[in-house]
Design a protein around this motif. Structure first.
Motif, PDB file in Angstrom:
ATOM      1  N   MET A  58      -7.332  -3.802   0.989  1.00  0.00           N
ATOM      2  CA  MET A  58      -6.484  -4.803  -0.082  1.00  0.00           C
ATOM      3  C   MET A  58      -7.195  -4.716  -1.312  1.00  0.00           C
ATOM      4  O   MET A  58      -6.583  -5.302  -2.264  1.00  0.00           O
ATOM      5  CB  MET A  58      -6.662  -6.142   0.644  1.00  0.00           C
ATOM      6  CG  MET A  58      -6.009  -6.299   1.845  1.00  0.00           C
ATOM      7  SD  MET A  58      -5.657  -8.721   2.431  1.00  0.00           S
ATOM      8  CE  MET A  58      -5.081  -8.170   3.839  1.00  0.00           C
ATOM      9  N   SER A  59      -8.570  -4.288  -1.652  1.00  0.00           N
ATOM     10  CA  SER A  59      -8.568  -4.092  -3.046  1.00  0.00           C
ATOM     11  C   SER A  59      -8.205  -3.055  -3.781  1.00  0.00           C
ATOM     12  O   SER A  59      -8.146  -3.178  -5.182  1.00  0.00           O
ATOM     13  CB  SER A  59     -10.045  -3.611  -2.676  1.00  0.00           C
ATOM     14  OG  SER A  59     -10.295  -2.506  -2.175  1.00  0.00           O
ATOM     15  N   LEU A  60      -7.164  -2.576  -2.990  1.00  0.00           N
ATOM     16  CA  LEU A  60      -6.749  -1.181  -3.647  1.00  0.00           C
ATOM     17  C   LEU A  60      -4.978  -1.695  -4.372  1.00  0.00           C
ATOM     18  O   LEU A  60      -4.456  -1.506  -5.490  1.00  0.00           O
ATOM     19  CB  LEU A  60      -6.109   0.173  -2.728  1.00  0.00           C
ATOM     20  CG  LEU A  60      -6.951   0.347  -1.571  1.00  0.00           C
ATOM     21  CD1 LEU A  60      -6.435   2.134  -1.442  1.00  0.00           C
ATOM     22  CD2 LEU A  60      -7.982   1.224  -3.139  1.00  0.00           C
ATOM     23  N   VAL A  61      -4.283  -2.664  -3.952  1.00  0.00           N
ATOM     24  CA  VAL A  61      -3.268  -2.853  -4.396  1.00  0.00           C
ATOM     25  C   VAL A  61      -3.252  -4.844  -4.591  1.00  0.00           C
ATOM     26  O   VAL A  61      -3.879  -5.937  -5.352  1.00  0.00           O
ATOM     27  CB  VAL A  61      -2.525  -2.859  -3.179  1.00  0.00           C
ATOM     28  CG1 VAL A  61      -1.788  -1.661  -4.140  1.00  0.00           C
ATOM     29  CG2 VAL A  61      -2.368  -2.784  -1.516  1.00  0.00           C
ATOM     30  N   THR A  62      -3.643  -6.218  -3.127  1.00  0.00           N
ATOM     31  CA  THR A  62      -3.089  -7.219  -3.003  1.00  0.00           C
ATOM     32  C   THR A  62      -4.511  -7.852  -4.038  1.00  0.00           C
ATOM     33  O   THR A  62      -4.198  -8.635  -4.907  1.00  0.00           O
ATOM     34  CB  THR A  62      -3.138  -7.661  -1.574  1.00  0.00           C
ATOM     35  OG1 THR A  62      -2.128  -6.810  -1.250  1.00  0.00           O
ATOM     36  CG2 THR A  62      -2.667  -8.923  -1.455  1.00  0.00           C
TER      37      THR A  62
ATOM     38  N   PRO B  78      -0.249   6.437  -8.332  1.00  0.00           N
ATOM     39  CA  PRO B  78      -0.451   5.139  -9.400  1.00  0.00           C
ATOM     40  C   PRO B  78      -0.362   3.428  -9.192  1.00  0.00           C
ATOM     41  O   PRO B  78      -1.053   2.882  -9.852  1.00  0.00           O
ATOM     42  CB  PRO B  78       1.388   5.250  -9.576  1.00  0.00           C
ATOM     43  CG  PRO B  78       1.582   6.925  -9.582  1.00  0.00           C
ATOM     44  CD  PRO B  78       1.035   6.697  -8.702  1.00  0.00           C
ATOM     45  N   ASP B  79      -0.465   3.597  -8.017  1.00  0.00           N
ATOM     46  CA  ASP B  79      -0.321   1.906  -7.680  1.00  0.00           C
ATOM     47  C   ASP B  79      -1.904   1.365  -7.159  1.00  0.00           C
ATOM     48  O   ASP B  79      -2.363   0.594  -7.726  1.00  0.00           O
ATOM     49  CB  ASP B  79      -0.490   1.415  -6.079  1.00  0.00           C
ATOM     50  CG  ASP B  79       0.963   1.327  -5.741  1.00  0.00           C
ATOM     51  OD1 ASP B  79       1.758   0.441  -7.305  1.00  0.00           O
ATOM     52  OD2 ASP B  79       0.947   0.821  -4.603  1.00  0.00           O
TER      53      ASP B  79
ATOM     54  N   LEU C 233       0.847  -0.935  -0.231  1.00  0.00           N
ATOM     55  CA  LEU C 233       0.320   0.099  -0.566  1.00  0.00           C
ATOM     56  C   LEU C 233       0.884   1.621   0.136  1.00  0.00           C
ATOM     57  O   LEU C 233       0.066   2.125  -0.600  1.00  0.00           O
ATOM     58  CB  LEU C 233      -0.803   0.582   1.263  1.00  0.00           C
ATOM     59  CG  LEU C 233      -2.069  -0.633   1.500  1.00  0.00           C
ATOM     60  CD1 LEU C 233      -2.872  -0.347   2.528  1.00  0.00           C
ATOM     61  CD2 LEU C 233      -3.266   0.247   0.138  1.00  0.00           C
ATOM     62  N   ILE C 234       2.062   0.895   0.861  1.00  0.00           N
ATOM     63  CA  ILE C 234       2.812   2.421   0.716  1.00  0.00           C
ATOM     64  C   ILE C 234       4.018   2.862   0.146  1.00  0.00           C
ATOM     65  O   ILE C 234       4.495   3.800  -0.524  1.00  0.00           O
ATOM     66  CB  ILE C 234       2.980   2.516   2.596  1.00  0.00           C
ATOM     67  CG1 ILE C 234       1.339   2.337   3.760  1.00  0.00           C
ATOM     68  CG2 ILE C 234       3.767   3.713   2.936  1.00  0.00           C
ATOM     69  CD1 ILE C 234       1.823   2.637   4.790  1.00  0.00           C
ATOM     70  N   PHE C 235       5.002   1.774   0.538  1.00  0.00           N
ATOM     71  CA  PHE C 235       6.568   1.939   0.363  1.00  0.00           C
ATOM     72  C   PHE C 235       6.897   1.905  -1.322  1.00  0.00           C
ATOM     73  O   PHE C 235       7.634   2.369  -1.934  1.00  0.00           O
ATOM     74  CB  PHE C 235       7.173   0.285   0.550  1.00  0.00           C
ATOM     75  CG  PHE C 235       7.353   1.104   1.580  1.00  0.00           C
ATOM     76  CD1 PHE C 235       8.239   2.180   2.681  1.00  0.00           C
ATOM     77  CD2 PHE C 235       6.283   0.380   3.392  1.00  0.00           C
ATOM     78  CE1 PHE C 235       8.004   2.020   4.239  1.00  0.00           C
ATOM     79  CE2 PHE C 235       6.342   0.460   4.528  1.00  0.00           C
ATOM     80  CZ  PHE C 235       7.256   1.445   4.943  1.00  0.00           C
TER      81      PHE C 235
END
Length: 321
Positions: free
Chosen positions: A261-265, A318-319, A125-127
């Protein structure tokens, strides 16, 4: 006299040793070997060669007139003296580091290295966004990520990590925590295969996939405010969150995880509210109080906090596109 292949020196020899030669790197090396029980593991942790660690140990053995570590099978065992030195060596190292708090700080002129404990959801999410910003700014920052699981105070006290991101902040009078994100537990599934569970009974009887951490706990520990004992045992347990989507896609399996988690993983999977109200989930930034005044650590906390704020209010990076 020799002890397991290492010379034990006389007090006269010890008195000739210049105590000012004991620097922070030697102290870090001692603690790494003590906690890893291995020269090779300590070298990996410190990012140096095994010969460098061995050379440091030779200097420390000469200073203390003690072998400090002896071979026990495939590992090293600390001598009684070495075991007794852990607390004072850590205190001395903390004192050396505290000197940094008074220096003039400029991120552009620093070479910073951080060990961060975070599971893949907090990390992803962050790095990646933070690293893009760091590269764009031309800063010299290195990160090592280790899984946090259910973090303990010892991870921070023992310098195994400088910062932890977790929904399960450890307690301790020397541990500092700050809430950075909040979310809700949701049901994730493949909409092409199934619908969301219609009620609590259907949800509990569904086939579940979950993450199991090294300590034996699962990601269900974040599900509170409902009777989680009614949920059937997971059909599949995986070691990290990134392993969930391949098992969910094309099957009727469901996962219960935080909506972030719907934003990335878990991006691309269908998400629906649970058929029962659960408590919100909070993610915390956690560190040892020795790092509170360190300007480089403060810089990191501020950058993590800023990206967290952007995520929380829905600003996309961007992620998340």
């Amino acid at each position: 006299m020799y002890y397991e292949g290492h010379p034990v020196l006389s007090n006269n020899t010890m008195k000739k040793f210049d105590y000012s030669a004991i620097d922070g790197r030697l102290l870090e090396t001692f603690l790494a070997v003590l906690r890893e029980c291995s020269v090779s593991a300590a070298a990996r942790q410190l990012g140096v060669s095994q010969s460098a660690v061995s050379h440091s140990l030779a200097r420390l053995r000469e200073f203390f007139a003690d072998p400090l570590f002896i071979r026990s099978g495939q590992r090293l065992a600390a001598t009684e003296l070495a075991s007794s030195l852990e607390t004072p060596v850590q205190a001395a190292l903390d004192g050396i580091r505290a000197l940094q708090n008074h220096r003039q700080f400029s991120a552009e002129n620093e070479s910073m290295k951080f060990v961060v404990a975070a599971n893949d959801i907090q990390r992803d999410l962050i790095f990646p966004q933070l690293m893009r910003e760091i590269y764009a700014e031309g800063l010299d920052v290195t990160f090592q990520f280790i899984p946090s699981g259910h973090p303990t105070p010892a991870m921070l006290r023992d310098d195994r990590c400088h910062l932890a991101l977790t929904p399960f902040p450890p307690d301790g009078p020397d541990i500092v925590q700050k809430r950075i994100l909040s979310g809700r537990m949701m049901c994730f599934f493949d909409q092409a295969i199934r619908d969301a569970p219609s009620d609590w009974k259907a949800y509990c009887e569904a086939e579940h996939v979950t993450v199991r951490f090294p300590d034996g706990g699962t990601s269900r520990r974040a599900l509170t405010g409902v009777n989680a004992e009614e949920i059937g045992p997971a059909r599949i347990s995986v070691p990290n969150f990134n392993a969930l989507p391949p098992f969910i896609r094309g099957t009727d399996l469901i996962a219960t995880e935080v909506d972030l988690m719907s934003l990335v993983t878990l991006k691309g999977l269908a998400m629906s509210p649970l058929p029962a109200d659960s408590d919100p989930v909070f993610i915390y930034m956690v560190w040892h109080r020795r790092s509170t005044g360190d300007p480089a650590h403060l810089w990191l906390r501020n950058r993590v906090g800023l990206i967290s704020e952007q995520i929380q209010v829905g600003e996309r990076h961007p992620d998340l596109d």
